[in-house]
Design a protein around this motif. Structure first.
Motif, PDB file in Angstrom:
ATOM      1  N   MET A 158       0.821  -1.200   0.000  1.00 46.66           N
ATOM      2  CA  MET A 158       0.000   0.000   0.000  1.00 46.66           C
ATOM      3  C   MET A 158       0.867   1.266   0.000  1.00 46.66           C
ATOM      4  O   MET A 158       1.802   1.397   0.801  1.00 46.66           O
ATOM      5  CB  MET A 158      -0.917   0.007   1.229  1.00 46.66           C
ATOM      6  N   TYR A 159       0.528   2.194  -0.891  1.00 51.80           N
ATOM      7  CA  TYR A 159       1.211   3.482  -0.989  1.00 51.80           C
ATOM      8  C   TYR A 159       0.181   4.566  -0.651  1.00 51.80           C
ATOM      9  O   TYR A 159      -0.768   4.783  -1.413  1.00 51.80           O
ATOM     10  CB  TYR A 159       1.773   3.691  -2.398  1.00 51.80           C
ATOM     11  N   ALA A 160       0.369   5.226   0.494  1.00 54.32           N
ATOM     12  CA  ALA A 160      -0.630   6.148   1.030  1.00 54.32           C
ATOM     13  C   ALA A 160      -0.160   7.585   0.938  1.00 54.32           C
ATOM     14  O   ALA A 160       0.874   7.948   1.512  1.00 54.32           O
ATOM     15  CB  ALA A 160      -0.940   5.786   2.484  1.00 54.32           C
ATOM     16  N   GLY A 161      -0.910   8.428   0.226  1.00 58.70           N
ATOM     17  CA  GLY A 161      -0.589   9.843   0.097  1.00 58.70           C
ATOM     18  C   GLY A 161      -1.270  10.681   1.165  1.00 58.70           C
ATOM     19  O   GLY A 161      -2.290  10.272   1.733  1.00 58.70           O
ATOM     20  N   ALA A 162      -0.721  11.888   1.420  1.00 61.15           N
ATOM     21  CA  ALA A 162      -1.262  12.735   2.491  1.00 61.15           C
ATOM     22  C   ALA A 162      -1.324  14.210   2.121  1.00 61.15           C
ATOM     23  O   ALA A 162      -1.404  15.063   2.994  1.00 61.15           O
ATOM     24  CB  ALA A 162      -0.427  12.559   3.757  1.00 61.15           C
ATOM     25  N   SER A 163      -1.317  14.517   0.815  1.00 56.55           N
ATOM     26  CA  SER A 163      -1.366  15.916   0.403  1.00 56.55           C
ATOM     27  C   SER A 163      -2.818  16.372   0.271  1.00 56.55           C
ATOM     28  O   SER A 163      -3.258  16.850  -0.777  1.00 56.55           O
ATOM     29  CB  SER A 163      -0.625  16.117  -0.923  1.00 56.55           C
ATOM     30  N   GLY A 164      -3.591  16.195   1.341  1.00 61.26           N
ATOM     31  CA  GLY A 164      -5.001  16.566   1.321  1.00 61.26           C
ATOM     32  C   GLY A 164      -5.187  18.043   1.577  1.00 61.26           C
ATOM     33  O   GLY A 164      -4.405  18.684   2.273  1.00 61.26           O
ATOM     34  N   THR A 165      -6.269  18.597   0.973  1.00 61.81           N
ATOM     35  CA  THR A 165      -6.532  20.028   1.184  1.00 61.81           C
ATOM     36  C   THR A 165      -8.024  20.274   1.416  1.00 61.81           C
ATOM     37  O   THR A 165      -8.501  20.217   2.537  1.00 61.81           O
ATOM     38  CB  THR A 165      -6.062  20.861  -0.022  1.00 61.81           C
ATOM     39  N   ALA A 166      -8.754  20.478   0.351  1.00 60.91           N
ATOM     40  CA  ALA A 166     -10.123  20.974   0.447  1.00 60.91           C
ATOM     41  C   ALA A 166     -11.069  20.068   1.236  1.00 60.91           C
ATOM     42  O   ALA A 166     -11.962  20.548   1.925  1.00 60.91           O
ATOM     43  CB  ALA A 166     -10.685  21.193  -0.956  1.00 60.91           C
ATOM     44  N   TYR A 167     -10.889  18.765   1.134  1.00 59.99           N
ATOM     45  CA  TYR A 167     -11.856  17.862   1.743  1.00 59.99           C
ATOM     46  C   TYR A 167     -11.390  17.299   3.081  1.00 59.99           C
ATOM     47  O   TYR A 167     -11.975  16.361   3.595  1.00 59.99           O
ATOM     48  CB  TYR A 167     -12.152  16.701   0.781  1.00 59.99           C
ATOM     49  N   SER A 168     -10.351  17.870   3.651  1.00 57.23           N
ATOM     50  CA  SER A 168      -9.794  17.319   4.871  1.00 57.23           C
ATOM     51  C   SER A 168     -10.785  17.290   6.021  1.00 57.23           C
ATOM     52  O   SER A 168     -10.678  16.462   6.923  1.00 57.23           O
ATOM     53  CB  SER A 168      -8.545  18.116   5.289  1.00 57.23           C
ATOM     54  N   PHE A 169     -11.777  18.162   5.999  1.00 63.31           N
ATOM     55  CA  PHE A 169     -12.751  18.178   7.082  1.00 63.31           C
ATOM     56  C   PHE A 169     -13.733  17.009   6.968  1.00 63.31           C
ATOM     57  O   PHE A 169     -14.396  16.656   7.951  1.00 63.31           O
ATOM     58  CB  PHE A 169     -13.525  19.499   7.090  1.00 63.31           C
ATOM     59  N   ILE A 170     -13.831  16.374   5.791  1.00 52.65           N
ATOM     60  CA  ILE A 170     -14.711  15.215   5.594  1.00 52.65           C
ATOM     61  C   ILE A 170     -13.952  13.915   5.825  1.00 52.65           C
ATOM     62  O   ILE A 170     -14.474  12.980   6.433  1.00 52.65           O
ATOM     63  CB  ILE A 170     -15.320  15.223   4.176  1.00 52.65           C
ATOM     64  N   LEU A 171     -12.726  13.870   5.352  1.00 48.11           N
ATOM     65  CA  LEU A 171     -11.918  12.657   5.443  1.00 48.11           C
ATOM     66  C   LEU A 171     -11.175  12.616   6.776  1.00 48.11           C
ATOM     67  O   LEU A 171     -10.458  13.561   7.115  1.00 48.11           O
ATOM     68  CB  LEU A 171     -10.919  12.607   4.280  1.00 48.11           C
ATOM     69  N   PRO A 172     -11.322  11.544   7.546  1.00 50.22           N
ATOM     70  CA  PRO A 172     -10.698  11.496   8.871  1.00 50.22           C
ATOM     71  C   PRO A 172      -9.186  11.278   8.794  1.00 50.22           C
ATOM     72  O   PRO A 172      -8.687  10.537   7.958  1.00 50.22           O
ATOM     73  CB  PRO A 172     -11.377  10.289   9.526  1.00 50.22           C
ATOM     74  N   GLY A 173      -8.453  11.962   9.685  1.00 55.97           N
ATOM     75  CA  GLY A 173      -7.011  11.792   9.724  1.00 55.97           C
ATOM     76  C   GLY A 173      -6.344  12.337   8.479  1.00 55.97           C
ATOM     77  O   GLY A 173      -6.810  13.268   7.840  1.00 55.97           O
ATOM     78  N   GLN A 174      -5.214  11.712   8.119  1.00 55.35           N
ATOM     79  CA  GLN A 174      -4.466  12.132   6.933  1.00 55.35           C
ATOM     80  C   GLN A 174      -5.163  11.620   5.674  1.00 55.35           C
ATOM     81  O   GLN A 174      -5.752  10.528   5.665  1.00 55.35           O
ATOM     82  CB  GLN A 174      -3.050  11.571   6.998  1.00 55.35           C
ATOM     83  N   ASP A 175      -5.098  12.411   4.579  1.00 51.41           N
ATOM     84  CA  ASP A 175      -5.746  11.995   3.337  1.00 51.41           C
ATOM     85  C   ASP A 175      -5.020  12.590   2.136  1.00 51.41           C
ATOM     86  O   ASP A 175      -4.177  13.482   2.278  1.00 51.41           O
ATOM     87  CB  ASP A 175      -7.214  12.431   3.320  1.00 51.41           C
ATOM     88  N   ASP A 176      -5.392  12.088   0.949  1.00 50.18           N
ATOM     89  CA  ASP A 176      -4.760  12.559  -0.294  1.00 50.18           C
ATOM     90  C   ASP A 176      -5.727  13.374  -1.153  1.00 50.18           C
ATOM     91  O   ASP A 176      -5.513  13.529  -2.335  1.00 50.18           O
ATOM     92  CB  ASP A 176      -4.209  11.367  -1.083  1.00 50.18           C
ATOM     93  N   GLU A 177      -6.806  13.866  -0.558  1.00 49.96           N
ATOM     94  CA  GLU A 177      -7.897  14.613  -1.178  1.00 49.96           C
ATOM     95  C   GLU A 177      -9.044  13.722  -1.620  1.00 49.96           C
ATOM     96  O   GLU A 177     -10.127  14.232  -1.946  1.00 49.96           O
ATOM     97  CB  GLU A 177      -7.440  15.475  -2.373  1.00 49.96           C
ATOM     98  N   ALA A 178      -8.858  12.400  -1.648  1.00 54.59           N
ATOM     99  CA  ALA A 178      -9.946  11.517  -2.070  1.00 54.59           C
ATOM    100  C   ALA A 178     -10.164  10.342  -1.122  1.00 54.59           C
ATOM    101  O   ALA A 178     -11.302   9.934  -0.897  1.00 54.59           O
ATOM    102  CB  ALA A 178      -9.690  10.995  -3.478  1.00 54.59           C
ATOM    103  N   VAL A 179      -9.077   9.796  -0.573  1.00 51.15           N
ATOM    104  CA  VAL A 179      -9.194   8.704   0.392  1.00 51.15           C
ATOM    105  C   VAL A 179      -8.305   8.989   1.596  1.00 51.15           C
ATOM    106  O   VAL A 179      -7.261   9.623   1.479  1.00 51.15           O
ATOM    107  CB  VAL A 179      -8.829   7.319  -0.216  1.00 51.15           C
ATOM    108  N   ALA A 180      -8.751   8.514   2.754  1.00 52.35           N
ATOM    109  CA  ALA A 180      -8.000   8.702   3.986  1.00 52.35           C
ATOM    110  C   ALA A 180      -7.071   7.523   4.222  1.00 52.35           C
ATOM    111  O   ALA A 180      -7.199   6.463   3.601  1.00 52.35           O
ATOM    112  CB  ALA A 180      -8.971   8.861   5.157  1.00 52.35           C
ATOM    113  N   TYR A 181      -6.160   7.708   5.171  1.00 53.72           N
ATOM    114  CA  TYR A 181      -5.178   6.666   5.493  1.00 53.72           C
ATOM    115  C   TYR A 181      -5.827   5.328   5.873  1.00 53.72           C
ATOM    116  O   TYR A 181      -5.241   4.281   5.630  1.00 53.72           O
ATOM    117  CB  TYR A 181      -4.300   7.140   6.650  1.00 53.72           C
TER     118      TYR A 181
END
Length: 295
Positions: free
Chosen positions: A195-218
Motif C-alpha cells: 500500500m502506498y498512502a498519500g497525504a497531500s489533502g486540502t479541500a476535503y480534509s474536514f470530511i476525510l478522517p485523519g491524513q488523506d490525499d484529497e480523495a481517500v484517507a489513510y
C-alpha cells in the motif's frame, strides 16, 4: 546399444521441450484504473487513464481498462479476462492498481481467486479476452504481488457525504460501509498487497478522517481493517493515531487486513490522489516501484 541411444535421444528431446516451455514463459505488468476510467475497454495498450504510454511501468505493461463508473461486480469481467490472458499457464503477472482499482482487484481475488481458469494465449481480441492455449485449467491466477496507489478498498467518506455524483453506481460501492462489506478483504489468496498512502489533502480534509490525499484517507489507503473508517495520521500529527509502516498494528491498536503492508506513508504530505494523466501523485511512486522491480 540401440536402446541406450534411444533413451538418450528421448532425454535430449524432453530437455529441449522443457527449455522451450521455459523460454516461452513471460511476465506481464497489469495496471488497473480507478474511478472515471478513461481507457478504451478491452484495449490493453490504451494508457489514457495513466499518462504517456512510453513511461516504464514494468515488464510488458498492460492497461486493464474498466469504465470506472459502474458497479465493481458489473465491470469485474474485464479484469478477470485480463488476468486469464496474462496470468495463467507459464505466464506470471505483477499487478498495480489505483484508487477504486484496489477495490476491483481485491474483489476479484476474494470472489474468483479460487475458481478454475482456462490457461490462455496472451493475445487478446478487440474485447480484451484471449483464446485457450491447450485446453487445460488451473486454480486462480499466477500473481507475484500487487502494488496499490491511494487505495480505496476501504471506501471514502466523500462517497458517504455525496461529494461525488450520486448517480454513479460506483459511488455507492465506494461508501465506507459498503466497500468494507463487499468481500472478505483478508482473502487475497496469499497475494501480498503493498500500500502506498498519500497525504497531500486540502479541500476535503474536514470530511476525510485523519491524513488523506484529497480523495481517500489513510484508513483506506493504508489497508486498515474494520467495518468503518478511523482517523490515522503521520507521526508528526499529535491529533490522531499513527499509521504504521509494514504489517504492524497501528497506534491505538487498529490492524491491517491480512497480506496488506504499508510500503509508503507520506510523512512529508507531498503526494495527492490524482494521476493528472501523467503518472502523477501517489501513482508516481508505484510506477517507479514497478519500473525497478516488475521484471
Amino acid at each position: 546399444m540401440q536402446l541406450r541411444v534411444k533413451h538418450l535421444v528421448l532425454t535430449l528431446l524432453a530437455a529441449a521441450g522443457l527449455a522451450a516451455a521455459v523460454a516461452q514463459a513471460t511476465n506481464f505488468s497489469l495496471w488497473i484504473n480507478g474511478r472515471t476510467g478513461g481507457g478504451q475497454l478491452g484495449n490493453h495498450a490504451d494508457f489514457t487513464y495513466w499518462g504517456p504510454s512510453s513511461a516504464n511501468g514494468g515488464v510488458n505493461k498492460k492497461s486493464v481498462n474498466w469504465d470506472g463508473y459502474n458497479h465493481i461486480s458489473d465491470q469485474n469481467y474485464l479484469v478477470r479476462d485480463a488476468l486469464d490472458c496474462y496470468c495463467t499457464g507459464t505466464n506470471w503477472c505483477y499487478v498495480a492498481a489505483h484508487s477504486a482499482g484496489d477495490l476491483m482487484i481485491g474483489y476479484t481475488l476474494a470472489m474468483y481467486g479460487g475458481s478454475t481458469r482456462y490457461k490462455k494465449t496472451p493475445t487478446p481480441n478487440s474485447g480484451g479476452s484471449c483464446s485457450n492455449s491447450d485446453g487445460t485449467t488451473q486454480t486462480g491466477w499466477n500473481i507475484k504481488w500487487v502494488d496499490i496507489a491511494a487505495g480505496a478498498g476501504g471506501g471514502s467518506e466523500l462517497s458517504n457525504a455525496g461529494s461525488w455524483a450520486l448517480s454513479e453506481p460506483l459511488v455507492s460501492d465506494l461508501k465506507t460501509t459498503t466497500a468494507r462489506a463487499m468481500y472478505d478483504h483478508n482473502n487475497t489468496r496469499g497475494k501480498w498487497f503493498y500500500m502506498y498512502a498519500g497525504a497531500s489533502g486540502t479541500a476535503y480534509s474536514f470530511i476525510l478522517p485523519g491524513q488523506d490525499d484529497e480523495a481517500v484517507a489513510y484508513h483506506s489507503s493504508g489497508g486498515v481493517a474494520g467495518t468503518g473508517g478511523s482517523a490515522l495520521c503521520n507521526p508528526s500529527d499529535w491529533l490522531c493515531n499513527d499509521l504504521k509502516l509494514g504489517t504492524a498494528a497501528n497506534e491505538g491498536g487498529s490492524t491491517k487486513w491480512s497480506n496488506h503492508s504499508v510500503a509508503f506513508r507520506d510523512d512529508n504530505e507531498a503526494y495527492n490522489h490524482y494521476t493528472n494523466n501523467n503518472w502523477a501523485g501517489v501513482v508516481s511512486l508505484v510506477r517507479k516501484d514497478m519500473e525497478l522491480n516488475a521484471k
